[in-house]
Design a protein around this motif. Sequence first.
Motif, PDB file in Angstrom:
ATOM      1  N   SER A   1      -4.769  -2.414   7.642  1.00 54.32           N
ATOM      2  CA  SER A   1      -4.668  -0.937   6.697  1.00 54.32           C
ATOM      3  C   SER A   1      -4.659  -1.433   5.453  1.00 54.32           C
ATOM      4  O   SER A   1      -5.027  -0.793   4.358  1.00 54.32           O
ATOM      5  CB  SER A   1      -3.615  -0.360   7.101  1.00 54.32           C
TER       6      SER A   1
ATOM      7  N   MET B   1       4.024  13.203  -3.349  1.00 52.51           N
ATOM      8  CA  MET B   1       4.563  13.165  -1.901  1.00 52.51           C
ATOM      9  C   MET B   1       5.595  14.050  -1.644  1.00 52.51           C
ATOM     10  O   MET B   1       5.766  14.321  -0.784  1.00 52.51           O
ATOM     11  CB  MET B   1       4.555  11.562  -1.670  1.00 52.51           C
TER      12      MET B   1
ATOM     13  N   GLY C   1       8.690  -5.712   0.088  1.00 60.28           N
ATOM     14  CA  GLY C   1       8.976  -5.554   1.596  1.00 60.28           C
ATOM     15  C   GLY C   1       8.288  -6.301   2.618  1.00 60.28           C
ATOM     16  O   GLY C   1       7.335  -7.169   2.109  1.00 60.28           O
ATOM     17  N   LYS C   2       8.760  -6.108   3.707  1.00 61.79           N
ATOM     18  CA  LYS C   2       8.090  -7.205   4.963  1.00 61.79           C
ATOM     19  C   LYS C   2       7.494  -6.246   6.098  1.00 61.79           C
ATOM     20  O   LYS C   2       7.716  -5.356   6.224  1.00 61.79           O
ATOM     21  CB  LYS C   2       9.356  -7.927   5.333  1.00 61.79           C
ATOM     22  N   ALA C   3       6.731  -7.134   6.833  1.00 62.36           N
ATOM     23  CA  ALA C   3       6.328  -6.560   8.193  1.00 62.36           C
ATOM     24  C   ALA C   3       6.371  -7.737   9.231  1.00 62.36           C
ATOM     25  O   ALA C   3       6.504  -8.679   9.077  1.00 62.36           O
ATOM     26  CB  ALA C   3       4.618  -6.315   7.770  1.00 62.36           C
ATOM     27  N   GLN C   4       6.550  -7.035  10.588  1.00 56.73           N
ATOM     28  CA  GLN C   4       6.796  -7.805  11.572  1.00 56.73           C
ATOM     29  C   GLN C   4       5.432  -8.516  12.101  1.00 56.73           C
ATOM     30  O   GLN C   4       4.370  -7.719  12.028  1.00 56.73           O
ATOM     31  CB  GLN C   4       7.352  -7.098  12.574  1.00 56.73           C
TER      32      GLN C   4
ATOM     33  N   SER D   1       3.065   0.253  -2.685  1.00 56.05           N
ATOM     34  CA  SER D   1       4.289  -0.090  -2.241  1.00 56.05           C
ATOM     35  C   SER D   1       4.450  -1.237  -1.721  1.00 56.05           C
ATOM     36  O   SER D   1       5.535  -1.766  -1.373  1.00 56.05           O
ATOM     37  CB  SER D   1       5.054   1.075  -2.168  1.00 56.05           C
ATOM     38  N   HIS D   2       3.339  -1.718  -0.959  1.00 51.16           N
ATOM     39  CA  HIS D   2       3.268  -2.769  -0.143  1.00 51.16           C
ATOM     40  C   HIS D   2       3.400  -4.178  -1.081  1.00 51.16           C
ATOM     41  O   HIS D   2       3.233  -5.379  -0.687  1.00 51.16           O
ATOM     42  CB  HIS D   2       2.095  -2.894   0.869  1.00 51.16           C
TER      43      HIS D   2
ATOM     44  N   ALA E   1      12.367  -1.532  -0.604  1.00 52.23           N
ATOM     45  CA  ALA E   1      11.425  -1.104   0.313  1.00 52.23           C
ATOM     46  C   ALA E   1      11.576  -0.232   1.426  1.00 52.23           C
ATOM     47  O   ALA E   1      10.808   0.705   1.530  1.00 52.23           O
ATOM     48  CB  ALA E   1      10.804  -2.548   0.669  1.00 52.23           C
TER      49      ALA E   1
ATOM     50  N   PHE F   1       8.644   8.133   2.553  1.00 52.04           N
ATOM     51  CA  PHE F   1       7.278   8.298   3.275  1.00 52.04           C
ATOM     52  C   PHE F   1       7.231   8.876   4.494  1.00 52.04           C
ATOM     53  O   PHE F   1       6.446   9.868   4.812  1.00 52.04           O
ATOM     54  CB  PHE F   1       6.447   7.150   2.676  1.00 52.04           C
TER      55      PHE F   1
ATOM     56  N   LEU G   1      -7.890   6.645   6.903  1.00 52.78           N
ATOM     57  CA  LEU G   1      -6.486   6.721   6.012  1.00 52.78           C
ATOM     58  C   LEU G   1      -6.593   7.887   4.865  1.00 52.78           C
ATOM     59  O   LEU G   1      -5.853   8.485   4.537  1.00 52.78           O
ATOM     60  CB  LEU G   1      -6.350   5.445   5.120  1.00 52.78           C
TER      61      LEU G   1
ATOM     62  N   MET H   1       4.030   9.597  -6.121  1.00 51.48           N
ATOM     63  CA  MET H   1       5.294   9.757  -5.396  1.00 51.48           C
ATOM     64  C   MET H   1       6.103  11.069  -5.462  1.00 51.48           C
ATOM     65  O   MET H   1       6.407  11.630  -4.698  1.00 51.48           O
ATOM     66  CB  MET H   1       6.496   8.491  -5.870  1.00 51.48           C
TER      67      MET H   1
ATOM     68  N   ARG I   1       9.876   3.700   2.004  1.00 50.63           N
ATOM     69  CA  ARG I   1       9.160   3.744   3.200  1.00 50.63           C
ATOM     70  C   ARG I   1       9.618   4.990   4.135  1.00 50.63           C
ATOM     71  O   ARG I   1       9.073   5.720   4.474  1.00 50.63           O
ATOM     72  CB  ARG I   1       9.055   2.435   4.170  1.00 50.63           C
TER      73      ARG I   1
ATOM     74  N   ARG J   1      15.480  -6.422  -0.007  1.00 50.06           N
ATOM     75  CA  ARG J   1      14.507  -5.522   0.682  1.00 50.06           C
ATOM     76  C   ARG J   1      14.630  -4.172   1.099  1.00 50.06           C
ATOM     77  O   ARG J   1      13.903  -3.299   1.376  1.00 50.06           O
ATOM     78  CB  ARG J   1      14.447  -6.106   2.208  1.00 50.06           C
TER      79      ARG J   1
ATOM     80  N   LEU K   1      -1.787  -6.695   6.231  1.00 54.19           N
ATOM     81  CA  LEU K   1      -2.210  -5.695   7.327  1.00 54.19           C
ATOM     82  C   LEU K   1      -3.551  -5.289   7.319  1.00 54.19           C
ATOM     83  O   LEU K   1      -4.317  -5.308   6.106  1.00 54.19           O
ATOM     84  CB  LEU K   1      -1.304  -4.416   7.131  1.00 54.19           C
TER      85      LEU K   1
ATOM     86  N   SER L   1      11.390  -0.324  12.995  1.00 54.54           N
ATOM     87  CA  SER L   1      10.833  -0.780  11.772  1.00 54.54           C
ATOM     88  C   SER L   1      11.466  -0.030  10.781  1.00 54.54           C
ATOM     89  O   SER L   1      11.789  -0.600   9.703  1.00 54.54           O
ATOM     90  CB  SER L   1       9.268  -0.923  11.830  1.00 54.54           C
TER      91      SER L   1
HETATM   92  C1  HEM Z   1      -1.739   3.723   4.225  1.00 53.07           C
HETATM   93  C2  HEM Z   1      -1.129   3.707   5.261  1.00 53.07           C
HETATM   94  C3  HEM Z   1       0.027   2.696   5.607  1.00 53.07           C
HETATM   95  C4  HEM Z   1       0.335   1.949   6.612  1.00 53.07           C
HETATM   96  C5  HEM Z   1      -0.927   2.097   8.018  1.00 53.07           C
HETATM   97  C6  HEM Z   1       1.509   1.407   6.526  1.00 53.07           C
HETATM   98  C7  HEM Z   1       2.179   0.588   7.591  1.00 53.07           C
HETATM   99  C8  HEM Z   1       3.001  -0.194   7.453  1.00 53.07           C
HETATM  100  C9  HEM Z   1       3.446  -1.212   8.280  1.00 53.07           C
HETATM  101  C10 HEM Z   1       2.760  -1.596   9.539  1.00 53.07           C
HETATM  102  C11 HEM Z   1       4.824  -1.435   7.860  1.00 53.07           C
HETATM  103  C12 HEM Z   1       5.361  -2.878   8.437  1.00 53.07           C
HETATM  104  C13 HEM Z   1       6.461  -2.160   9.397  1.00 53.07           C
HETATM  105  C14 HEM Z   1       7.201  -3.379  10.094  1.00 53.07           C
HETATM  106  O1  HEM Z   1       6.524  -4.357  10.452  1.00 53.07           O
HETATM  107  O2  HEM Z   1       8.419  -3.095  10.328  1.00 53.07           O
HETATM  108  C15 HEM Z   1       4.835  -1.093   6.543  1.00 53.07           C
HETATM  109  C16 HEM Z   1       5.969  -1.464   5.512  1.00 53.07           C
HETATM  110  C17 HEM Z   1       5.985  -0.953   4.382  1.00 53.07           C
HETATM  111  N1  HEM Z   1       5.335   0.286   3.949  1.00 53.07           N
HETATM  112 FE1  HEM Z   1       3.703   0.858   4.718  1.00 53.07          FE
HETATM  113  N2  HEM Z   1       2.046   1.629   5.320  1.00 53.07           N
HETATM  114  C18 HEM Z   1       1.231   2.615   4.701  1.00 53.07           C
HETATM  115  C19 HEM Z   1       1.484   3.171   3.576  1.00 53.07           C
HETATM  116  C20 HEM Z   1       2.751   3.101   2.991  1.00 53.07           C
HETATM  117  C21 HEM Z   1       3.093   4.170   2.014  1.00 53.07           C
HETATM  118  C22 HEM Z   1       2.322   5.459   1.473  1.00 53.07           C
HETATM  119  C23 HEM Z   1       4.386   3.767   1.613  1.00 53.07           C
HETATM  120  C24 HEM Z   1       5.234   4.351   0.422  1.00 53.07           C
HETATM  121  C25 HEM Z   1       5.016   5.378  -0.559  1.00 53.07           C
HETATM  122  C26 HEM Z   1       4.541   2.457   2.284  1.00 53.07           C
HETATM  123  C27 HEM Z   1       5.775   1.795   1.993  1.00 53.07           C
HETATM  124  C28 HEM Z   1       6.108   0.548   2.668  1.00 53.07           C
HETATM  125  C29 HEM Z   1       7.033  -0.349   2.609  1.00 53.07           C
HETATM  126  C30 HEM Z   1       7.851  -0.197   1.130  1.00 53.07           C
HETATM  127  C31 HEM Z   1       6.973  -1.210   3.461  1.00 53.07           C
HETATM  128  C32 HEM Z   1       8.199  -2.330   3.550  1.00 53.07           C
HETATM  129  C33 HEM Z   1       9.136  -1.847   4.349  1.00 53.07           C
HETATM  130  C34 HEM Z   1      10.358  -2.746   4.717  1.00 53.07           C
HETATM  131  O3  HEM Z   1      10.302  -4.102   3.996  1.00 53.07           O
HETATM  132  O4  HEM Z   1      11.497  -2.394   5.259  1.00 53.07           O
HETATM  133  N3  HEM Z   1       3.444   2.227   3.011  1.00 53.07           N
HETATM  134  N4  HEM Z   1       4.073  -0.337   6.322  1.00 53.07           N
END
Ligand code: HEM
Length: 322
Positions: free
Chosen positions: A262, A299, A193-196, A189-190, A55, A62, A169, A296, A59, A52, A260, A94
């Motif tokens: 989003s 960015m 990785g994980k979300a809460q 990139s989602h 991921a 970003f 967005l 990337m 993030r 993980r 999500l 997070s």
């Molecule tokens: C488009 C708008 C985006 C929103 C609203 C968003 C929101 C989120 C949220 C809420 C989480 C979960 C966090 C948690 O529960 O702890 C997440 C995880 C993540 N996001 Fe996004 N994200 C967005 C765009 C991006 C972008 C642009 C990237 C990278 C270039 C990215 C990479 C990631 C990754 C890799 C994870 C997993 C992280 C982990 O497992 O530690 N996200 N994002």
Amino acid sequence: MGLMGCVAFMLLLFCTTSTAHYLSYKFYDKKCPNALPTIRASIRRAVSREQRMAASLIRLHFHDCFVQGCDASILLEDSASIKGEQKAIQNMGSVRGFNVIEDAKSNVEKICPGVVSCADILAVAARDASVAVGGPSWRVKLGRRDSTKASLAKAQRDLPLFTDSAETLIDRFSKKGLNARDMVALSGSHTIGKAQCSTFRGRIYNTTAEIDANFARTRRHRCPAQRNNGDSNLAPLDLVTPNSFDNSYFKNLIQKKGLLESDQVLFSGRSRTTQNIVIEYSKMASTFKSDFAKAMVKMGDISPLIGSAGQIRRICRAVNKH
Ligand code: HEM
């Protein structure tokens, strides 16, 4: 437009677009030839310990770049003079991976003290993390310097929210010089990785949401309806292949299995533009991967500190004492 207007316009264009051109692929070739292999070794070790982490590192880069540019401001902890970004609602509890970056930094400091910025380490780590989980590779431009300040207010203002609409967005990313296609590719990139639970509870209990009923039911098992109940329980952002960097995230969106809000709005929201890109990426993994790599790089170009601006921090979590 008169001649003066034209000159002023060209100057403005030059000033607003030229900063990123000071970054270069070869920045450390002479100053610290082993910088990149050293960072890569640290990242590989971290990802092999915990998948993980790949991921989390992507993030982190970003969330750094979207606030004051890619200047490692996100790494600064609260201090007497700094109100850090880590307490922004989008970050708190997070964002992770700080120790991995600090470890890479200390390994680089051992070979070339005071040369390699934390902002560059974040950019290189994101690329190495992608490669470590089968994602695309790209050449990282280098030469960013580290900021001496952070902004909690800008973090809260500029980082996207999981409740944002597709239009919001698009707007947030365009303010950072990224278009809708970049935004959709980067959201890809989602695929890892994980979300809460606290981030997707609203969606899985909303009876009018665009969500597959079976998927919602499954996710409810480990995410109870009541607030403060299992808030930090984790679910994969990509339910099909959570550990591999592929295009199943986009296929999921078409089946209304985005975790999500989003995520799902990219396909089910009001924007035809994002919907078409989701369809395209769902059919063509190679297009997604090459667009992701390009986005990337774009960015990583957001408002870097260059020349004598900022500093090269000795440790990433605090500014230099003198
Ligand atoms: C488009 C708008 C985006 C929103 C609203 C968003 C929101 C989120 C949220 C809420 C989480 C979960 C966090 C948690 O529960 O702890 C997440 C995880 C993540 N996001 Fe996004 N994200 C967005 C765009 C991006 C972008 C642009 C990237 C990278 C270039 C990215 C990479 C990631 C990754 C890799 C994870 C997993 C992280 C982990 O497992 O530690 N996200 N994002």
